[in-house]
Design a protein around this motif. Structure first.
Motif, mmCIF file in Angstrom:
data_model
loop_
_atom_site.group_PDB
_atom_site.id
_atom_site.type_symbol
_atom_site.label_atom_id
_atom_site.label_comp_id
_atom_site.label_asym_id
_atom_site.label_seq_id
_atom_site.Cartn_x
_atom_site.Cartn_y
_atom_site.Cartn_z
ATOM 1 N N GLU A 35 0.894 -1.188 -0.058
ATOM 2 C CA GLU A 35 0.160 -0.163 0.097
ATOM 3 C C GLU A 35 0.861 1.248 0.068
ATOM 4 N N HIS A 36 0.450 2.304 -0.727
ATOM 5 C CA HIS A 36 1.228 3.845 -0.938
ATOM 6 C C HIS A 36 2.493 3.620 -1.590
ATOM 7 N N SER A 37 2.805 2.368 -2.010
ATOM 8 C CA SER A 37 4.076 2.088 -3.170
ATOM 9 C C SER A 37 3.654 2.642 -4.507
ATOM 10 N N LYS A 196 -2.375 6.910 -2.290
ATOM 11 C CA LYS A 196 -2.703 5.658 -3.302
ATOM 12 C C LYS A 196 -1.677 4.924 -3.559
ATOM 13 N N THR A 197 -1.977 3.803 -4.233
ATOM 14 C CA THR A 197 -0.809 2.920 -4.696
ATOM 15 C C THR A 197 -0.869 2.672 -6.304
ATOM 16 N N VAL A 198 0.294 2.692 -6.772
ATOM 17 C CA VAL A 198 0.429 2.744 -8.341
ATOM 18 C C VAL A 198 1.281 1.574 -8.917
ATOM 19 N N VAL A 199 0.732 0.854 -9.638
ATOM 20 C CA VAL A 199 1.517 -0.005 -10.565
ATOM 21 C C VAL A 199 1.472 0.546 -12.050
ATOM 22 N N LEU A 200 2.875 0.712 -12.375
ATOM 23 C CA LEU A 200 3.095 1.473 -13.676
ATOM 24 C C LEU A 200 3.824 0.589 -14.725
ATOM 25 N N VAL A 201 3.344 0.434 -15.775
ATOM 26 C CA VAL A 201 4.273 -0.168 -17.022
ATOM 27 C C VAL A 201 4.732 0.862 -17.682
ATOM 28 N N SER A 202 5.870 1.159 -18.139
ATOM 29 C CA SER A 202 6.365 2.352 -18.814
ATOM 30 C C SER A 202 7.747 1.872 -19.637
ATOM 31 N N HIS A 203 8.172 2.304 -20.693
ATOM 32 C CA HIS A 203 9.356 2.293 -21.184
ATOM 33 C C HIS A 203 10.083 3.437 -21.118
ATOM 34 N N ARG A 204 9.501 4.427 -20.665
ATOM 35 C CA ARG A 204 9.997 5.882 -20.581
ATOM 36 C C ARG A 204 10.812 5.816 -19.173
ATOM 37 N N GLN A 205 11.932 6.393 -19.213
ATOM 38 C CA GLN A 205 13.062 6.617 -17.982
ATOM 39 C C GLN A 205 12.330 7.764 -17.186
ATOM 40 N N SER A 206 11.875 8.846 -17.814
ATOM 41 C CA SER A 206 11.389 9.899 -17.018
ATOM 42 C C SER A 206 10.190 9.539 -16.262
ATOM 43 N N THR A 207 9.376 8.707 -16.922
ATOM 44 C CA THR A 207 8.123 8.286 -16.032
ATOM 45 C C THR A 207 8.382 7.123 -15.018
#
Ligand code: ATP
Ligand code: MG
Length: 223
Positions: A35-37, A196-207
């Protein structure tokens, strides 16, 4: 259905093996989402990143291993409750032949106009909408295929901000955005991530920089 309402307290995949057909897509995958990560997922095209998010949404059931939400097996949570806990921004934003406003409102049926505008500001799409002759009442049908990938993507993010669920699953949320729009979105996510808790898929370094922890999927395995 008699199942108790639960609140969000983290998510996890535990030794999940998954296939759509005969080919194994994810093999013995374990991911912890406290949670919260902000948990990042990277990996080559076709490695199973979106599949993992879909399993966390229970779009598919797993036969081997477990998907857990708040320490409960995901299949023991009633669907309406699960939908309140999660927002999913997919790689492709699906829009209906209806006004922009109604396309956004599906994320929160009783949303006031001000809430919709506020979500669109966070998603950096308010100004674009206001530049259209009918603003929020513009029919998507008339825009047809003229919306750019980035405009569609920002509408998808606006839906997620409006839905305001404790778990945000973001599949390449900035892939079609220029760096200016990306910056606005990242700022909003930083503000949103409190609580909030976030799961993030991204190719971008900046994101990906906003992730606390990053898992890499390779040939269906986590490394
Ligand atoms: P990308 O970076 O291109 O979005 P990804 O890591 O998100 O790729 P997935 O969409 O999870 O990859 O797909 C993983 C594998 O599962 C791919 O080989 C894909 O062809 C296959 N696949 C995805 N969805 C289905 C489905 N509904 N039925 C059968 N196979 C599928
Ligand atoms: Mg994908």
């Amino acid at each position: 259905t008699g199942k108790p309402e639960i609140t969000f307290a983290g998510a996890a995949a535990e030794q999940v093996t998954f296939s759509y057909g005969t080919e194994i897509i994810l093999s013995n995958v374990s991911v912890e989402v406290p949670e919260h990560s902000v948990v990042g997922i990277v990996g080559r095209s076709g490695s199973g990143k979106s599949t993992l998010l879909k399993l966390l949404m229970r779009f598919w059931d797993v036969r081997q291993g477990k998907v857990m939400i708040s320490d409960m097996p995901i299949d023991q949570i009633n669907t309406a409750n699960l939908r309140e806990l999660e927002s999913f921004v997919t790689q492709e934003t699906h829009l209906f032949h209806d006004s922009i406003k109604n396309n956004l409102r599906i994320a929160k049926l009783d949303a006031a106009d001000e809430e919709i505008e506020s979500a669109c500001k966070k998603a950096s799409v308010h100004e674009f909408i206001m530049s259209l002759p009918q603003g929020y009442d513009t029919p998507i049908g008339e825009l047809g295929d003229t919306l750019s990938g980035g405009e569609r993507q920002r509408l998808g993010l606006a839906r997620a901000f409006l839905h305001d669920a404790p778990l945000l699953l973001l599949d390449e949320p900035t892939s079609n955005l220029d760096s200016l729009n990306e910056a606005v979105i990242l700022k909003s996510l930083h503000e949103e991530r409190k609580g909030k808790t976030v799961v993030l898929v991204s190719h971008r370094q900046s994101t990906m920089r906003m992730a606390d922890k990053v898992y890499s999927v390779e040939h269906g395995r986590i490394s």
